[in-house]
Design a protein around this motif. Structure first.
Motif, mmCIF file in Angstrom:
data_model
loop_
_atom_site.group_PDB
_atom_site.id
_atom_site.type_symbol
_atom_site.label_atom_id
_atom_site.label_comp_id
_atom_site.label_asym_id
_atom_site.label_seq_id
_atom_site.Cartn_x
_atom_site.Cartn_y
_atom_site.Cartn_z
ATOM 1 N N ALA A 173 26.375 24.956 45.206
ATOM 2 C CA ALA A 173 27.258 23.764 45.086
ATOM 3 C C ALA A 173 26.724 22.604 44.408
ATOM 4 N N GLU A 174 25.535 22.261 44.755
ATOM 5 C CA GLU A 174 24.892 20.944 44.271
ATOM 6 C C GLU A 174 24.664 21.034 42.903
ATOM 7 N N GLY A 175 24.295 22.244 42.155
ATOM 8 C CA GLY A 175 24.275 22.272 40.704
ATOM 9 C C GLY A 175 23.326 23.379 40.359
ATOM 10 N N TYR A 176 22.865 23.150 39.132
ATOM 11 C CA TYR A 176 22.156 24.117 38.439
ATOM 12 C C TYR A 176 20.601 24.190 38.981
ATOM 13 N N ILE A 177 20.116 25.115 39.419
ATOM 14 C CA ILE A 177 18.959 25.356 40.022
ATOM 15 C C ILE A 177 17.681 25.430 38.945
ATOM 16 N N THR A 178 16.788 24.122 38.937
ATOM 17 C CA THR A 178 15.776 24.338 38.066
ATOM 18 C C THR A 178 14.522 24.774 38.823
ATOM 19 N N ARG A 179 14.094 24.559 39.946
ATOM 20 C CA ARG A 179 12.834 25.229 40.635
ATOM 21 C C ARG A 179 13.194 25.732 42.014
ATOM 22 N N MET A 180 12.443 26.541 42.320
ATOM 23 C CA MET A 180 12.678 27.067 43.846
ATOM 24 C C MET A 180 11.353 26.773 44.411
ATOM 25 N N ALA A 181 11.410 26.462 45.770
ATOM 26 C CA ALA A 181 10.157 26.149 46.480
ATOM 27 C C ALA A 181 9.804 27.087 47.373
ATOM 28 N N LEU A 182 8.496 27.486 47.481
ATOM 29 C CA LEU A 182 8.003 28.604 48.351
ATOM 30 C C LEU A 182 6.731 28.134 49.139
ATOM 31 N N ASP A 183 6.622 28.605 50.356
ATOM 32 C CA ASP A 183 5.724 28.392 51.162
ATOM 33 C C ASP A 183 4.512 28.990 51.040
ATOM 34 N N ALA A 184 3.513 28.931 51.765
ATOM 35 C CA ALA A 184 2.412 29.765 51.583
ATOM 36 C C ALA A 184 2.628 31.285 51.868
ATOM 37 N N ALA A 185 3.721 31.615 52.423
ATOM 38 C CA ALA A 185 3.865 33.148 52.589
ATOM 39 C C ALA A 185 4.832 33.773 51.618
ATOM 40 N N GLY A 186 5.207 32.757 50.613
ATOM 41 C CA GLY A 186 6.005 33.097 49.534
ATOM 42 C C GLY A 186 7.581 33.033 49.824
ATOM 43 N N GLU A 187 7.706 32.519 51.063
ATOM 44 C CA GLU A 187 9.345 32.439 51.172
ATOM 45 C C GLU A 187 9.693 31.235 50.972
ATOM 46 N N VAL A 188 11.323 31.214 50.581
ATOM 47 C CA VAL A 188 11.937 30.011 50.147
ATOM 48 C C VAL A 188 12.110 28.926 51.128
ATOM 49 N N ILE A 189 11.773 27.934 51.008
ATOM 50 C CA ILE A 189 11.857 26.799 51.676
ATOM 51 C C ILE A 189 12.751 25.391 51.481
ATOM 52 N N GLY A 190 13.188 25.545 49.988
ATOM 53 C CA GLY A 190 13.998 24.626 49.397
ATOM 54 C C GLY A 190 14.087 24.826 47.755
ATOM 55 N N TYR A 191 14.814 23.817 47.190
ATOM 56 C CA TYR A 191 15.060 23.937 45.629
ATOM 57 C C TYR A 191 15.450 22.792 45.027
ATOM 58 N N GLU A 192 15.134 22.712 43.867
ATOM 59 C CA GLU A 192 15.429 21.574 42.991
ATOM 60 C C GLU A 192 16.663 21.750 42.123
ATOM 61 N N PHE A 193 17.675 20.643 41.769
ATOM 62 C CA PHE A 193 18.927 21.103 41.098
ATOM 63 C C PHE A 193 19.353 19.968 40.415
ATOM 64 N N VAL A 194 20.032 20.332 39.185
ATOM 65 C CA VAL A 194 20.570 19.354 38.351
ATOM 66 C C VAL A 194 22.070 19.388 38.605
ATOM 67 N N HIS A 195 22.798 18.170 38.911
ATOM 68 C CA HIS A 195 24.190 18.321 39.031
ATOM 69 C C HIS A 195 24.855 18.244 37.600
ATOM 70 N N LEU A 196 25.058 19.352 36.588
ATOM 71 C CA LEU A 196 25.584 19.018 35.328
ATOM 72 C C LEU A 196 26.521 18.426 35.338
ATOM 73 N N GLY A 197 27.419 18.231 36.020
ATOM 74 C CA GLY A 197 28.826 17.425 35.894
ATOM 75 C C GLY A 197 28.421 15.793 35.893
ATOM 76 N N LYS A 198 27.659 15.548 36.886
ATOM 77 C CA LYS A 198 27.260 14.167 36.639
ATOM 78 C C LYS A 198 26.362 13.879 35.490
ATOM 79 N N MET A 199 25.400 14.746 35.213
ATOM 80 C CA MET A 199 24.600 14.503 33.965
ATOM 81 C C MET A 199 25.544 14.406 32.677
ATOM 82 N N MET A 200 26.343 15.224 32.328
ATOM 83 C CA MET A 200 27.047 15.022 31.319
ATOM 84 C C MET A 200 28.116 13.798 31.307
ATOM 85 N N GLU A 201 28.515 13.141 32.148
ATOM 86 C CA GLU A 201 29.171 12.059 32.489
ATOM 87 C C GLU A 201 28.136 10.879 32.034
#
Length: 230
Positions: free
Chosen positions: A168-196
């Motif tokens: 919902a936040e936007g297009y995911i550009t990077r996923m964040a993994l911890d030392a065990a390789g599990e997902v702990i977060g992500y980076e996103f771009v809000h495409l609607g706001k970017m185009m505006e």
């Protein structure tokens, strides 16, 4: 009207009670709906095509039986987006009964119309208890800044695990993994706001930076991956 021989020779038994239809909630009122023009409200319907390759969410704002606003959101099928464009031109100005009996080009949109019709004629609308209903334009509020649908796209395999592609936040550009390789977060771009921002003259690189955000424990990651290429 033609009657059979048996009915013609029946005696008349008068009808006593006549209470009419049960009232339904509509825009802050209780309405006994007897005609199409008695129906008002804003609500949604979800439909799918026969092969279930794609789906549609249809939002209509109906005033006195007439469709005043239509929002069509589709997922999973490229052809369905073009069908939605044609259906959007068709729907506004029709009664909901006309729309129910109109070919809306795509099975998923037709099915969504059927499901929405059931919601609205039974009084199961989003605006059932809102006095005066919702103004024309309320459907756009579902889309937010930049008028983009809320889309979730995720992919995973047994051998390589999950890939977050869009939230919902936007297009995911990077996923964040911890030392065990599990997902702990992500980076996103809000495409609607970017185009505006770009349309207002902001340089694309600056617009990208301004509309990039993170979620979760992104800063604590042991490793970052591009979900589309790694």
């Amino acid at each position: 009207m033609e009657y059979s021989h048996e009915v013609q020779h029946m005696c008349v038994v008068k009808k006593g009670p006549n209470h009419g239809p049960a009232p339904i909630p509509e825009e802050g009122k209780w309405v006994q709906a007897k005609e199409i023009r008695d129906i008002s409200g804003l609500t949604h319907g979800v439909g799918w095509c026969a092969p279930q390759q794609g789906a549609c969410k249809l939002t209509l704002n109906v005033k006195d039986g007439i469709i005043q606003e239509a929002l069509i959101e589709t997922v999973g099928c490229s052809g369905m987006t073009h069908s939605a464009a044609m259906a959007a031109e068709v729907l506004a100005g029709k009664t909901i009964l006309e729309a129910l009996n109109t070919d809306l080009v795509c099975d998923a949109i037709n099915t969504a119309m059927r499901e929405l019709f059931l919601q609205i004629v039974y009084g199961r609308t989003q605006s059932a208890f809102s006095e005066g209903g919702l103004p024309v334009g309320a459907g756009l509020e579902d889309l937010g800044k930049g008028l983009r649908s809320q889309v979730g796209s995720m992919y995973s395999t047994n051998s390589k695990g999950v890939r977050y592609l869009e939230m919902a936040e936007g297009y995911i550009t990077r996923m964040a993994l911890d030392a065990a390789g599990e997902v702990i977060g992500y980076e996103f771009v809000h495409l609607g706001k970017m185009m505006e921002a770009i349309k207002k003259g902001v340089a694309p690189a600056d617009a990208l930076k301004q509309t990039t955000g993170t979620y979760g424990r992104f800063a604590e990651a042991a490793k970052y991956i591009d979900p589309r290429h790694e």
